[in-house]
Design a protein around this motif. Structure first.
Motif, PDB file in Angstrom:
ATOM      1  N   ALA A 189      -1.255  17.251  42.729  1.00 50.01           N
ATOM      2  CA  ALA A 189      -0.852  16.362  43.818  1.00 50.01           C
ATOM      3  C   ALA A 189      -2.038  16.042  44.730  1.00 50.01           C
ATOM      4  CB  ALA A 189       0.281  16.995  44.616  1.00 50.01           C
ATOM      5  N   LEU A 190      -2.767  17.073  45.140  1.00 45.02           N
ATOM      6  CA  LEU A 190      -3.869  16.885  46.089  1.00 45.02           C
ATOM      7  C   LEU A 190      -4.976  16.017  45.489  1.00 45.02           C
ATOM      8  CD1 LEU A 190      -5.219  17.463  48.788  1.00 45.02           C
ATOM      9  CD2 LEU A 190      -6.163  19.554  47.807  1.00 45.02           C
ATOM     10  N   THR A 191      -5.386  16.329  44.256  1.00 41.58           N
ATOM     11  CA  THR A 191      -6.487  15.552  43.670  1.00 41.58           C
ATOM     12  C   THR A 191      -6.039  14.121  43.399  1.00 41.58           C
ATOM     13  OG1 THR A 191      -5.869  16.450  41.508  1.00 41.58           O
ATOM     14  CG2 THR A 191      -7.701  17.504  42.634  1.00 41.58           C
ATOM     15  N   GLY A 192      -4.762  13.936  43.024  1.00 38.72           N
ATOM     16  CA  GLY A 192      -4.245  12.582  42.794  1.00 38.72           C
ATOM     17  C   GLY A 192      -4.323  11.755  44.072  1.00 38.72           C
ATOM     18  N   VAL A 193      -3.907  12.376  45.144  1.00 41.41           N
ATOM     19  CA  VAL A 193      -3.928  11.694  46.437  1.00 41.41           C
ATOM     20  C   VAL A 193      -5.377  11.401  46.859  1.00 41.41           C
ATOM     21  CG1 VAL A 193      -3.572  12.124  48.891  1.00 41.41           C
ATOM     22  CG2 VAL A 193      -1.711  12.536  47.270  1.00 41.41           C
ATOM     23  N   MET A 194      -6.250  12.397  46.637  1.00 41.70           N
ATOM     24  CA  MET A 194      -7.632  12.239  47.085  1.00 41.70           C
ATOM     25  C   MET A 194      -8.367  11.160  46.301  1.00 41.70           C
ATOM     26  SD  MET A 194      -8.742  16.140  47.898  1.00 41.70           S
ATOM     27  CE  MET A 194     -10.472  15.792  48.014  1.00 41.70           C
ATOM     28  N   VAL A 195      -8.150  11.138  44.975  1.00 42.41           N
ATOM     29  CA  VAL A 195      -8.853  10.136  44.184  1.00 42.41           C
ATOM     30  C   VAL A 195      -8.381   8.732  44.590  1.00 42.41           C
ATOM     31  CG1 VAL A 195      -7.341   9.990  42.142  1.00 42.41           C
ATOM     32  CG2 VAL A 195      -9.791   9.706  41.881  1.00 42.41           C
ATOM     33  N   ALA A 196      -7.085   8.605  44.899  1.00 39.09           N
ATOM     34  CA  ALA A 196      -6.547   7.329  45.338  1.00 39.09           C
ATOM     35  C   ALA A 196      -7.132   6.935  46.691  1.00 39.09           C
ATOM     36  CB  ALA A 196      -5.018   7.413  45.415  1.00 39.09           C
ATOM     37  N   TRP A 197      -7.208   7.920  47.558  1.00 36.30           N
ATOM     38  CA  TRP A 197      -7.739   7.667  48.910  1.00 36.30           C
ATOM     39  C   TRP A 197      -9.191   7.201  48.831  1.00 36.30           C
ATOM     40  CZ3 TRP A 197     -11.596   9.190  52.186  1.00 36.30           C
ATOM     41  CH2 TRP A 197     -11.408   8.943  53.548  1.00 36.30           C
ATOM     42  N   LEU A 198      -9.978   7.896  47.998  1.00 40.36           N
ATOM     43  CA  LEU A 198     -11.396   7.534  47.861  1.00 40.36           C
ATOM     44  C   LEU A 198     -11.537   6.087  47.400  1.00 40.36           C
ATOM     45  CD1 LEU A 198     -13.011  10.679  46.176  1.00 40.36           C
ATOM     46  CD2 LEU A 198     -13.427   9.832  48.497  1.00 40.36           C
TER      47      LEU A 198
ATOM     48  N   GLY B 111      -1.632  30.924  47.785  1.00 42.83           N
ATOM     49  CA  GLY B 111      -2.144  30.294  48.997  1.00 42.83           C
ATOM     50  C   GLY B 111      -2.503  28.839  48.745  1.00 42.83           C
ATOM     51  N   THR B 112      -3.246  28.617  47.658  1.00 38.89           N
ATOM     52  CA  THR B 112      -3.643  27.250  47.337  1.00 38.89           C
ATOM     53  C   THR B 112      -2.425  26.389  47.027  1.00 38.89           C
ATOM     54  OG1 THR B 112      -5.676  28.122  46.427  1.00 38.89           O
ATOM     55  CG2 THR B 112      -5.129  25.854  45.865  1.00 38.89           C
ATOM     56  N   LEU B 113      -1.435  27.011  46.395  1.00 33.24           N
ATOM     57  CA  LEU B 113      -0.212  26.265  46.071  1.00 33.24           C
ATOM     58  C   LEU B 113       0.361  25.595  47.312  1.00 33.24           C
ATOM     59  CD1 LEU B 113       2.605  27.165  43.716  1.00 33.24           C
ATOM     60  CD2 LEU B 113       3.276  27.051  46.081  1.00 33.24           C
ATOM     61  N   THR B 114       0.437  26.343  48.419  1.00 28.50           N
ATOM     62  CA  THR B 114       1.017  25.740  49.618  1.00 28.50           C
ATOM     63  C   THR B 114      -0.018  24.914  50.382  1.00 28.50           C
ATOM     64  OG1 THR B 114       0.602  27.726  50.905  1.00 28.50           O
ATOM     65  CG2 THR B 114       2.740  27.563  49.854  1.00 28.50           C
ATOM     66  N   ILE B 115      -1.276  25.402  50.412  1.00 26.88           N
ATOM     67  CA  ILE B 115      -2.300  24.661  51.159  1.00 26.88           C
ATOM     68  C   ILE B 115      -2.523  23.278  50.548  1.00 26.88           C
ATOM     69  CG2 ILE B 115      -4.742  24.571  51.800  1.00 26.88           C
ATOM     70  CD1 ILE B 115      -4.669  27.686  51.820  1.00 26.88           C
ATOM     71  N   ALA B 116      -2.690  23.233  49.216  1.00 31.47           N
ATOM     72  CA  ALA B 116      -2.996  21.954  48.565  1.00 31.47           C
ATOM     73  C   ALA B 116      -1.838  20.978  48.718  1.00 31.47           C
ATOM     74  CB  ALA B 116      -3.314  22.174  47.086  1.00 31.47           C
ATOM     75  N   ARG B 117      -0.629  21.493  48.548  1.00 30.18           N
ATOM     76  CA  ARG B 117       0.550  20.629  48.723  1.00 30.18           C
ATOM     77  C   ARG B 117       0.579  20.091  50.153  1.00 30.18           C
ATOM     78  NH1 ARG B 117       3.439  18.211  45.095  1.00 30.18           N
ATOM     79  NH2 ARG B 117       3.446  20.080  43.828  1.00 30.18           N
TER      80      ARG B 117
END
Lengths: 509, 317
Positions: B76-85, B127-133
């Protein structure tokens, strides 16, 4: 009177006839030992006689009444206790809790899962039992804080709560020091004096002959001999066990030691290793004697880079080296055959081949990273042959090998890397007589080939017979370095230094 | 050699048969299963679960109780970030590379915590599971990032020889990963570390490094899946990838990996991922209510794994 009698016991495992028509009896008030090589069927027999395994055929009599044991608890309730080689205690519970585990004493008459425990009684009783076996620690101490020998005493107390008639002990001394062993043997005598018979299994024949009233010898699942106390003779026992003559300690493979290959100066680590300095030459076996906790293993772990030294220097062939991790040590030509081969020596679920080549992989693989099956196989098969490791193929899982063959596999790892400095930590612990003699011969041969061997052993005859020089340690310090080339050093001399008396006129040899 | 190969082939045989029978069963009940359209959709699903399962395989084999719970959220996070970039003027190729590096970094982050600070993998990746989401939601304020360049959409939507690009990606990664796991020093070190960490260390294996790389592989593949999913959906969606990590873990287990480490194969992970994806596909084709999907998949995972464990116990007797 026969307390326990077994007739014609047979037990098959897939592919192996583990126990083959064996008769066995325990009389009142006696200590009887079972000896035999690994795989002779001792452990299986004991498991059958204590209810862990069911025999395929045969009869078992208790007090001359035919019976059988449905489970270990059943056997326990019929007066037969057992202390297994691997101790079965819950580390997170206290000594008293372990002693009464599943036999908890409760307040009130009926014992259910919700009954209230009678802790005071159990603690008091545990303290009495611990006192009886000469263990001087509180029943409230957590088992995880005890030494192996102390844990064993807890096991013995646990075996005693139902007032057994017979206690089986499967290799109880294999991980004890000389001093602890002596104490255990005393406890066994004490048990006999209280009318409890003991069945004792050990690889250490000196203990067996010292303590037993009768010895039963097994080989290949069969009972091949019985000796009464007055007939005890080391050579006879070994011959019966092995089925042939064994040369116990190799002689005549002597070479003049060459140049100094490894030197350590003032090694320090925590308070376990204090200012340790010594040199090893090519072609020399340097023995390390001392009690457990003397810092011998810790010293080796520093040289091998498992632990990082806090002070001191290491020189190889005169050059100062920096060893921070095992990889550094292996690159410098050091190999370690560790104390606990199952935990530290082998990846048990991998094949013999995988284990043998593991440290050499970066060297023998194509371009250093792509596996070369053919080369791996050539190397592992070569060492399986040279060390006569008994395995159907090099692709056998290491777990399926016997202890002695596993130990040889660990050795093969380092011979495959062409290590010039080999460290052995208790190389023959828990290994049968024939393989033990083989390993002794190998150690001498390796030295004759010009390798430098450092060998820790708690068995004094082993140290005395194999070492050119003997380093004696006590509480992290070297108390003496003795020249043993003329084989003049005595056990007493070693024990003297091992208990902390410093050698006068210089510890350096 | 022959005996070892035979054992390995055998291990994946059970799941493979299950996959084939499920495919035949579905075809009989609904012939639409075999249409090109459906098979492409199925392939894309397998690619997503398969890539994540490969990463999970590396991590789990490395042993010491290692597991990666982060993939779903990292997708989810990388998908959002690549789109944002990309919507902020960064070229497609640069965005993709940056995101792949970023996801490698997430893996390294996990690796450092596990190997150096000795934090259990379960906890640090949880931790990453909740942080990244959470970060995905923070970046998008809950809204999808839309308006992605057409060239980016190729990754998740285009085909080559009628086979989706994402499936080609899976095939390529599978070959590489399988090669590394079975044929390289790294692979053997990974299995040794997982089989017996102490003995591996005593043999000169750099256990920490080996394990660190395993986490980086998993992180990298999560980022790759994030890019593929964003491309497939033509948007950066903060809500995608929910529970993907659990499907990835289930895939590896169905494929015969040992959760205690040391054993497992890339092929097994792919077969496992294929079964889960196929099940999903079959439930849709057979008109089973979506409410039931998770129930059925959960039951299948438990039954499959239990059967496999029982079968192996009988075989080892």
């Amino acid at each position: 009177m026969e307390l326990l009698k077994a007739k014609g016991i047979v037990k098959n495992f897939p592919g192996v006839l583990a126990v083959d028509n064996v008769d066995f009896e325990v009389n009142e008030n006696e200590i009887v030992s079972i000896v035999g090589e690994n795989g002779a069927g001792k452990s299986t027999l004991i498991k059958i006689l204590t209810g862990v395994l069911q025999p395929d055929s045969g009869q078992i009599f208790v007090n001359n009444k035919e019976t059988g044991f449905r489970s270990p608890v059943d056997a326990f309730e019929k007066g037969i206790s057992v202390i297994h080689q691997e101790l079965n205690l819950c580390d997170n519970l206290t000594a008293a809790e372990n002693i009464f585990l599943t036999f908890e004493v409760v307040k009130g008459k009926k014992r259910t899962l919700s009954s209230r425990l009678n802790e005071d009684y159990m603690r008091k009783k545990s303290a009495e039992l611990l006192d009886l076996v000469g263990a001087h620690f509180s029943p409230n101490v957590l088992v995880r804080e005890l030494t192996t020998a102390q844990k064993q005493m807890v096991e013995i107390c646990k075996a005693l709560i139902k007032e057994p008639k017979i206690i089986f002990m499967d290799e109880p001394t294999s991980s004890l020091t000389i001093e602890e062993t002596r104490k255990l043997l005393e406890v066994i005598h004490m048990l006999k004096a209280r009318g409890i018979s003991v069945v004792f299994v050990s690889h250490r024949l000196d203990e067996v002959t010292q303590i037993s009233d009768r010895i039963i010898i097994m080989r290949d699942g069969k009972r091949v001999g019985e000796l009464k106390r007055e007939e005890f003779d080391m050579d006879t026992i070994i011959k019966l066990m092995v089925g042939r003559e064994v040369e116990f300690f190799p002689r005549g493979i002597e070479v003049l030691p060459g140049e100094t290959i490894l030197e350590v100066r003032n090694l320090r680590w925590k308070n376990k290793v204090k200012d340790v300095s010594f040199q090893v030459r090519k072609g020399e076996v340097l023995g390390f004697a001392g009690l457990v906790g003397a810092g011998r293993t810790e010293t080796m772990l520093l040289i091998f880079g498992i632990n990082k030294k806090e002070g001191g220097e290491i020189f190889i062939k005169g050059n100062k080296v920096n060893i921070e991790k095992p990889l550094d040590a292996t690159r410098l030509g050091i190999g370690l055959v560790p104390e606990d081969r199952k935990l530290q020596g082998l990846v048990l679920r991998m094949t013999v081949n995988d284990n043998v080549v593991l440290p050499s992989l970066p060297v023998i693989s194509n371009h250093g990273w792509v596996l070369n099956d053919r080369k791996e196989r050539a190397i592992s098969e070569d060492f399986v042959r040279k060390l006569s490791i008994k395995t159907p193929s090099v692709y056998q899982i290491a777990e399926n090998l016997s202890g002695g063959n596993q130990q040889k596999t660990v050795l093969a790892k380092w011979l495959a890397t062409n290590a010039e400095i080999l460290i052995f930590d208790e190389p023959t612990r828990g290994i049968d007589v024939a393989t033990k003699a083989e390993i002794h011969r190998m150690i001498r041969e390796l030295a004759a080939q010009g390798k430098a061997v450092l060998m820790i052993s708690s068995e004094l005859p082993e140290v005395l017979n194999l070492s050119d020089r003997i380093v004696v340690m006590w509480e992290g310090e070297i108390t003496a370095i003795l020249d043993n080339r003329s084989k003049k050093v005595t056990q007493e001399e070693i024990m003297y230094y091992a208990s902390g008396r410093l050698k006068q006129n210089g510890g350096q040899a | 050699m022959t005996t070892r190969r035979r054992q390995k082939g055998f291990r994946e045989l059970g799941p493979l048969i299950a996959f084939m029978s499920l495919a035949i069963f579905t075809t009989v009940l609904n012939p639409r299963f075999l249409t090109a359209f459906n098979l492409q959709a199925l392939g894309r699903q397998i690619a997503i679960f398969g890539l994540l399962a490969i990463g999970e395989t590396f991590v789990i084999i490395s042993g010491g109780g290692a597991i990666d719970l982060a993939p779903g959220s990292v997708v989810a996070l990388t998908g959002v970030m690549v789109a944002w970039l990309m919507t902020h003027g960064v070229p497609v190729s640069v965005s993709v590379i940056l995101i792949l590096l970023f996801s490698l970094g997430i893996g390294a982050w996990h690796g450092v915590f596990v190997t150096k600070l000795k934090v259990p993998a379960f906890i640090i990746t949880l931790g990453t599971l909740t942080i990244a989401r959470g970060m995905a939601a923070v970046i998008t304020k809950g809204w999808p990032v839309i308006g992605l360049p057409n060239s980016f959409l190729i990754i998740g939507q285009a085909d080559f020889l009628k086979i989706p690009i994402s499936v080609w990606t899976l095939i390529m990664i599978t070959l590489i990963a399988d090669f590394f796991l079975r044929r390289t020093v790294y692979g053997k070190h990974l299995r040794a570390a997982g089989g017996n960490e102490v003995a591996a260390r005593f043999s000169g294996v750099n256990v920490d490094l080996v394990r660190m790389i395993a986490f980086m592989v998993s992180g990298f593949l999560s980022g790759l899946v994030g890019i593929i999913v964003a491309s497939r959906l033509s948007q950066g969606q903060p809500g995608v990838g929910n529970m993907y990590e659990l499907y990835a873990i289930a895939s590896t287990v169905i494929g015969g990996i040992s959760l205690t480490g040391g054993e497992g194969s890339v092929l097994g992970a792919i077969v496992g991922a294929s079964i889960i994806s196929l099940l999903w596909n079959a439930l849709v084709l057979l008109n089973v209510s979506t409410y039931w999907h998770n129930v059925v998949i959960g039951i299948v995972i438990v039954v499959a794994v239990t059967l496999d464990i029982v079968r192996r116990r009988i075989a080892s007797r």
